[in-house]
Motif scaffolding. Structure first.
Motif, PDB file in Angstrom:
ATOM      1  N   UNK A  95      -5.911  34.653 -13.842  1.00 46.90           N
ATOM      2  CA  UNK A  95      -5.475  34.366 -12.598  1.00 46.90           C
ATOM      3  C   UNK A  95      -4.163  34.383 -12.161  1.00 46.90           C
ATOM      4  N   UNK A  96      -3.396  35.252 -13.190  1.00 45.53           N
ATOM      5  CA  UNK A  96      -1.833  35.210 -12.769  1.00 45.53           C
ATOM      6  C   UNK A  96      -1.668  35.924 -11.575  1.00 45.53           C
ATOM      7  N   UNK A  97      -0.784  35.393 -10.558  1.00 48.57           N
ATOM      8  CA  UNK A  97      -0.666  36.313  -9.311  1.00 48.57           C
ATOM      9  C   UNK A  97       0.399  37.156  -9.611  1.00 48.57           C
ATOM     10  N   UNK A  98       1.177  37.145 -10.519  1.00 45.20           N
ATOM     11  CA  UNK A  98       2.291  38.101 -10.697  1.00 45.20           C
ATOM     12  C   UNK A  98       2.359  38.934 -12.002  1.00 45.20           C
ATOM     13  N   UNK A  99       1.277  39.065 -12.500  1.00 45.01           N
ATOM     14  CA  UNK A  99       0.877  39.877 -13.787  1.00 45.01           C
ATOM     15  C   UNK A  99       1.313  41.098 -13.318  1.00 45.01           C
ATOM     16  N   UNK A 153       8.888  32.137  -5.239  1.00 48.19           N
ATOM     17  CA  UNK A 153       9.830  32.839  -4.601  1.00 48.19           C
ATOM     18  C   UNK A 153       9.484  34.279  -4.215  1.00 48.19           C
ATOM     19  N   UNK A 154       8.774  34.950  -5.134  1.00 45.35           N
ATOM     20  CA  UNK A 154       8.347  36.199  -4.637  1.00 45.35           C
ATOM     21  C   UNK A 154       7.043  36.265  -3.773  1.00 45.35           C
ATOM     22  N   UNK A 155       6.309  35.362  -3.822  1.00 42.09           N
ATOM     23  CA  UNK A 155       5.331  35.181  -2.796  1.00 42.09           C
ATOM     24  C   UNK A 155       5.843  34.921  -1.342  1.00 42.09           C
ATOM     25  N   UNK A 156       6.646  34.221  -1.096  1.00 39.22           N
ATOM     26  CA  UNK A 156       7.289  33.888   0.087  1.00 39.22           C
ATOM     27  C   UNK A 156       8.157  34.975   0.564  1.00 39.22           C
ATOM     28  N   UNK A 157       9.375  35.216  -0.285  1.00 41.06           N
ATOM     29  CA  UNK A 157      10.227  36.233   0.290  1.00 41.06           C
ATOM     30  C   UNK A 157       9.408  37.597   0.446  1.00 41.06           C
ATOM     31  N   UNK A 158       8.605  38.214  -0.221  1.00 39.35           N
ATOM     32  CA  UNK A 158       8.006  39.376   0.249  1.00 39.35           C
ATOM     33  C   UNK A 158       6.542  39.212   0.939  1.00 39.35           C
ATOM     34  N   UNK A 180       3.632  38.214   0.213  1.00 41.64           N
ATOM     35  CA  UNK A 180       2.835  39.073  -0.763  1.00 41.64           C
ATOM     36  C   UNK A 180       1.350  38.355  -0.548  1.00 41.64           C
ATOM     37  N   UNK A 181       0.640  39.234   0.350  1.00 44.86           N
ATOM     38  CA  UNK A 181      -0.853  38.517   0.303  1.00 44.86           C
ATOM     39  C   UNK A 181      -1.757  38.495  -0.905  1.00 44.86           C
ATOM     40  N   UNK A 182      -1.693  39.476  -1.954  1.00 41.56           N
ATOM     41  CA  UNK A 182      -2.340  39.286  -3.133  1.00 41.56           C
ATOM     42  C   UNK A 182      -1.836  38.111  -3.848  1.00 41.56           C
ATOM     43  N   UNK A 183      -0.523  37.771  -4.090  1.00 40.77           N
ATOM     44  CA  UNK A 183      -0.108  36.520  -4.658  1.00 40.77           C
ATOM     45  C   UNK A 183      -0.550  35.397  -4.168  1.00 40.77           C
ATOM     46  N   UNK A 184      -0.519  35.191  -2.836  1.00 42.30           N
ATOM     47  CA  UNK A 184      -0.897  33.925  -2.127  1.00 42.30           C
ATOM     48  C   UNK A 184      -2.384  33.557  -2.197  1.00 42.30           C
ATOM     49  N   UNK A 185      -3.111  34.690  -2.009  1.00 41.58           N
ATOM     50  CA  UNK A 185      -4.709  34.512  -1.982  1.00 41.58           C
ATOM     51  C   UNK A 185      -5.210  34.237  -3.392  1.00 41.58           C
ATOM     52  N   UNK A 186      -4.514  34.855  -4.524  1.00 42.33           N
ATOM     53  CA  UNK A 186      -4.935  34.610  -5.939  1.00 42.33           C
ATOM     54  C   UNK A 186      -4.488  32.966  -6.010  1.00 42.33           C
TER      55      UNK A 186
END
Length: 483
Positions: A114-118, A312-317, A319-325
């Motif tokens: 469940x790593x959002x940033x793999x 930092x990546x989730x909010x700056x960009x 990123x829907x995938x990262x937020x939902x994971x």
């Protein structure tokens, strides 16, 4: 006499234009004249003996769609649950053990953590560690297990359509075993001369992953580069059709498109990397929703980036995938749905003083049913401001308009550009949504929080960011300068 006077005053107030009645948001409130619904509030944040002080408000308790402003809830809840230094672990496990000849006599199981940033880099590190563990051959299969969650049911039009075709990366499908944010990357480079096809390859492997339908022509130098890409699923396999032109003197371009099945994408990339490392898998690959057996032994593992880096990546960009994971990582129960992820964040927000009602069907805001209020979001910001161990990681994910990665926010007076940190939210269907939240610093260096939610209706005109930012930046700058 008193009652008659009061009635007259109320009548006069009801006849005043909304810009007069919206204390502190005179410019922003003019959007209500075109029928837009607005919930807005700005407040100074309390410190020590001071309590919060409302500076401006416009229907602050009106419940509206926040779009990607939803992600500040996800970030706050994740920090509260896991802490800034938490890392998600991805493992390769097996019930077999490698022999002295390097042969693993059984299946090799990828345990998606469940790593959002793999990313591909993490997969390569995982393969290298497997090689260091002595494995040179697998007689069984590579099994990519998404037992924690995935495939997750789609509940938005964009994600449902992405199962068969997609022209973007923002609607990526979800899995606890996803890699590269659930998207394929293809690289387009000019051919050797004008008139020949461009060179199109996958970004992560010598093997053509995904399949590529190359319709890009090479043009003469300085002819301009215009590219489009569509990911199709044909015969159960992903193909990216790339069209357009690229000039001979253009730099190579990377294009990202959501995959149809994130766990299958991981399996294909991992197979290619295992082969490149000299590790043969005789049984091919498959995906599974079954948890690895308790007797399975860890052969290799890789820890992801700390949560504060992920946010930092989730909010700056945005990123829907990262937020939902992340939301699914916080959900209770086995194989949670996206709504259960949202419910976990709602439960966190329920403990925030004076927050009020909140509806989150996702952690990303891609779901148009999400609802909150300007007052509620500001209560969240005030709560995080009061958490000294979490606030630095939380605020770091917000953007300064003058230096943020999203260029469209670089508008307005210097006070807005340099003294505000923001998160934006945008939706165009089923109605227009432009939302913004964040912190500001006054001239006296007091911290403040603000939230603006602007929602259209079926009958309102088109709403663009310039219309909102020109008004909001002036209003916020006036508050900053006045305090």
């Amino acid at each position: 006499m008193f009652h008659r006077t009061l009635s007259c005053c109320l009548l006069v107030l009801s006849l005043l234009p909304s810009s007069v009645m919206a204390a502190g948001f005179p410019r922003l409130s003019s959007l209500t004249d075109d029928g837009f619904r607005i919930s807005a509030e700005a407040r100074l944040l309390g410190t020590g003996d001071r309590s919060d002080e409302i500076l401006a408000s416009l229907s602050p308790s009106l419940s509206l769609s926040p779009a990607s402003v939803s992600k500040v809830y996800t970030a706050a809840a994740a920090l509260d649950r896991f802490g800034p230094q938490h890392r998600f672990t991805t493992r390769l496990v097996s019930t077999a053990e490698p022999g002295p000849d390097g042969v693993l006599g059984g299946d090799l199981v990828f345990d998606g953590g469940g790593d959002p940033a793999l990313t591909s880099e993490d997969l390569w590190r995982l393969v290298q560690r497997l090689y260091q563990a002595g494995v040179r051959e697998v007689t069984g299969r590579l099994v990519v297990s998404q037992w924690r969650f995935g495939p997750v049911d789609c509940i938005t039009t964009d994600r449902c359509e992405a199962r068969s075709r997609v022209d973007n990366a923002y609607s990526a499908l979800l899995s606890s075993a996803g890699v590269n944010f659930g998207s394929w990357c293809v690289n387009v480079a000019p051919g050797s001369a004008p008139g020949v096809p461009a060179t199109v390859t996958g970004c992560d492997s010598k093997v053509l992953l995904p399949g590529i339908d190359n319709r890009v022509d090479t043009k003469a130098a300085n002819s301009g580069t215009q590219l489009s890409a569509l990911r199709l699923t044909e015969g159960g396999a992903d193909v990216v059709r790339v069209s357009g032109q690229i000039s001979t003197n253009s730099h190579p371009r990377d294009l990202y498109r959501a995959s149809a099945a994130p766990a299958e994408q991981t399996a294909q990339l991992l197979m290619a990397m295992l082969e490149r490392a000299g590790i043969q898998v005789q049984g091919g690959h498959t995906t599974s929703t079954t948890k690895p057996l308790a007797s399975a032994r860890e052969l290799a593992a890789v820890d992801g980036e700390p949560l504060q880096e992920v946010l930092l990546r989730t909010l700056n960009y945005s990123n829907n995938f990262m937020a939902d994971v992340l939301a699914l990582d916080m959900a209770a129960g086995p194989r949670p749905s996206l709504e259960q992820g949202g419910a976990a964040i709602e439960a966190f927000a329920a403990g925030i003083p004076d927050h009020g009602p909140l509806t989150l069907r996702s952690g990303s805001g891609l779901t148009p049913e999400n609802r909150t209020t300007a007052s509620g979001v500001n209560s969240l910001l005030a709560y995080m401001f009061a958490q000294p161990s979490l606030f630095p990681s939380f605020v770091a994910g917000l953007q300064s308009p003058s230096n943020g990665v999203m260029r469209f926010i670089r508008k307005g007076p210097s006070s807005f550009q340099d003294r505000v940190m923001v998160k934006t939210g945008t939706l165009n269907e089923p109605v227009q949504v432009r939302a913004m939240t964040g912190y500001f610093r006054t001239r006296s260096n007091r911290w403040g929080a603000f939230t603006v939610l602007v929602n259209g209706t079926e009958s309102t005109p088109y709403l663009n960011w310039t219309m909102v930012l020109e008004r909001l930046s002036e209003d916020l700058a006036a508050l900053i300068e006045a305090h």
